[in-house]
Design a protein around this motif. Structure first.
Motif, short mmCIF file in Angstrom:
data_model
loop_
_atom_site.label_atom_id
_atom_site.label_comp_id
_atom_site.label_asym_id
_atom_site.label_seq_id
_atom_site.Cartn_x
_atom_site.Cartn_y
_atom_site.Cartn_z
N LEU A 35 6.98 55.56 -0.67
CA LEU A 35 7.17 56.85 0.00
C LEU A 35 8.65 57.16 0.13
O LEU A 35 9.47 56.26 0.35
CB LEU A 35 6.57 56.80 1.41
N PRO A 36 9.01 58.43 0.03
CA PRO A 36 10.40 58.81 0.26
C PRO A 36 10.76 58.62 1.74
O PRO A 36 9.88 58.59 2.61
CB PRO A 36 10.44 60.29 -0.14
N GLU A 37 12.03 58.50 2.00
CA GLU A 37 12.52 58.27 3.36
C GLU A 37 11.94 59.27 4.36
O GLU A 37 11.60 58.91 5.49
CB GLU A 37 14.05 58.32 3.38
N GLY A 38 11.81 60.52 3.97
CA GLY A 38 11.32 61.55 4.86
C GLY A 38 9.89 61.37 5.34
O GLY A 38 9.47 61.99 6.32
N LEU A 39 9.11 60.53 4.66
CA LEU A 39 7.73 60.26 5.08
C LEU A 39 7.57 58.92 5.75
O LEU A 39 6.56 58.67 6.41
CB LEU A 39 6.79 60.34 3.87
N ARG A 40 8.54 58.05 5.65
CA ARG A 40 8.41 56.70 6.20
C ARG A 40 8.28 56.69 7.71
O ARG A 40 7.70 55.78 8.28
CB ARG A 40 9.58 55.83 5.75
N LYS A 41 8.79 57.72 8.36
CA LYS A 41 8.69 57.77 9.83
C LYS A 41 7.24 57.90 10.30
O LYS A 41 6.94 57.67 11.46
CB LYS A 41 9.53 58.91 10.38
N TYR A 42 6.34 58.26 9.39
CA TYR A 42 4.93 58.39 9.75
C TYR A 42 4.13 57.11 9.51
O TYR A 42 2.93 57.08 9.78
CB TYR A 42 4.31 59.55 8.98
N LEU A 43 4.77 56.06 9.04
CA LEU A 43 4.10 54.78 8.86
C LEU A 43 3.94 54.10 10.22
O LEU A 43 4.77 54.28 11.12
CB LEU A 43 4.91 53.88 7.93
N PRO A 44 2.88 53.30 10.38
CA PRO A 44 2.66 52.63 11.67
C PRO A 44 3.70 51.53 11.92
O PRO A 44 4.21 50.92 10.99
CB PRO A 44 1.26 52.03 11.53
N HIS A 45 3.99 51.33 13.19
CA HIS A 45 4.89 50.25 13.61
C HIS A 45 4.16 49.43 14.65
O HIS A 45 3.74 49.99 15.67
CB HIS A 45 6.18 50.82 14.19
N PRO A 46 3.98 48.13 14.47
CA PRO A 46 4.44 47.36 13.31
C PRO A 46 3.63 47.71 12.06
O PRO A 46 2.51 48.20 12.15
CB PRO A 46 4.21 45.91 13.73
N MET A 47 4.24 47.43 10.91
CA MET A 47 3.62 47.74 9.63
C MET A 47 2.32 46.95 9.48
O MET A 47 2.22 45.82 9.93
CB MET A 47 4.57 47.39 8.48
N ARG A 48 1.35 47.58 8.88
CA ARG A 48 0.05 46.96 8.63
C ARG A 48 -0.58 47.63 7.42
O ARG A 48 -0.05 48.61 6.91
CB ARG A 48 -0.86 47.12 9.86
N ILE A 49 -1.70 47.10 6.97
CA ILE A 49 -2.46 47.71 5.88
C ILE A 49 -2.98 49.06 6.35
O ILE A 49 -3.52 49.18 7.44
CB ILE A 49 -3.65 46.81 5.46
N LEU A 50 -2.81 50.09 5.53
CA LEU A 50 -3.29 51.42 5.88
C LEU A 50 -4.71 51.63 5.39
O LEU A 50 -5.10 51.11 4.34
CB LEU A 50 -2.40 52.49 5.24
N THR A 51 -5.47 52.39 6.14
CA THR A 51 -6.80 52.78 5.68
C THR A 51 -6.62 53.86 4.60
O THR A 51 -5.55 54.47 4.47
CB THR A 51 -7.64 53.38 6.82
N GLU A 52 -7.68 54.10 3.86
CA GLU A 52 -7.60 55.14 2.83
C GLU A 52 -7.27 56.50 3.45
O GLU A 52 -6.46 57.26 2.91
CB GLU A 52 -8.90 55.23 2.04
N ALA A 53 -7.87 56.80 4.59
CA ALA A 53 -7.59 58.08 5.25
C ALA A 53 -6.12 58.18 5.65
O ALA A 53 -5.51 59.25 5.55
CB ALA A 53 -8.48 58.24 6.48
N GLU A 54 -5.52 57.06 6.07
CA GLU A 54 -4.11 57.07 6.47
C GLU A 54 -3.19 57.30 5.28
O GLU A 54 -2.29 58.12 5.35
CB GLU A 54 -3.75 55.77 7.18
N TRP A 55 -3.38 56.56 4.18
CA TRP A 55 -2.45 56.75 3.06
C TRP A 55 -2.67 58.09 2.38
O TRP A 55 -1.72 58.72 1.93
CB TRP A 55 -2.38 55.57 2.10
N ARG A 56 -3.90 58.55 2.33
CA ARG A 56 -4.13 59.90 1.80
C ARG A 56 -3.51 60.95 2.73
O ARG A 56 -3.02 61.97 2.28
CB ARG A 56 -5.62 60.17 1.61
N GLY A 57 -3.54 60.67 4.03
CA GLY A 57 -2.95 61.56 5.02
C GLY A 57 -1.45 61.66 4.93
O GLY A 57 -0.84 62.57 5.51
N LEU A 58 -0.82 60.74 4.20
CA LEU A 58 0.63 60.79 3.97
C LEU A 58 0.96 61.46 2.63
O LEU A 58 2.12 61.50 2.23
CB LEU A 58 1.21 59.37 3.99
N GLY A 59 -0.06 61.94 1.94
CA GLY A 59 0.18 62.65 0.69
C GLY A 59 0.03 61.79 -0.56
O GLY A 59 0.27 62.27 -1.67
N VAL A 60 -0.35 60.54 -0.41
CA VAL A 60 -0.54 59.67 -1.57
C VAL A 60 -1.81 60.09 -2.29
O VAL A 60 -2.86 60.26 -1.67
CB VAL A 60 -0.61 58.18 -1.14
#
Length: 67
Positions: A32-57
């Protein structure tokens, strides 16, 4: 909403590697570009399909996030 605007703004900057495989699975790295990384969960974990699709992947059905 700011998240939606950022996803549209950075959609073309999401990096997709070429696909590669082993005897069991097919893989691809997505960065992901820097501008989208702020929407990643903290602490980092495996994303669900809905989450990574929700980031535009964009991936075809059946892809699973792993680290």
């Amino acid at each position: 909403q700011q998240k939606t605007a950022d996803i549209l703004k950075y959609a073309d900057d999401i990096y997709y590697s070429d696909r590669y495989d082993d005897d069991e699975h097919e893989y691809r790295h997505v960065s992901l570009p820097e501008g989208l990384r702020k929407y990643l969960p903290h602490p980092m974990r495996i994303l669900t399909e809905a989450e990574w699709r929700g980031l535009g992947v964009r991936q075809s059905l059946g892809w699973v996030h792993f680290m």
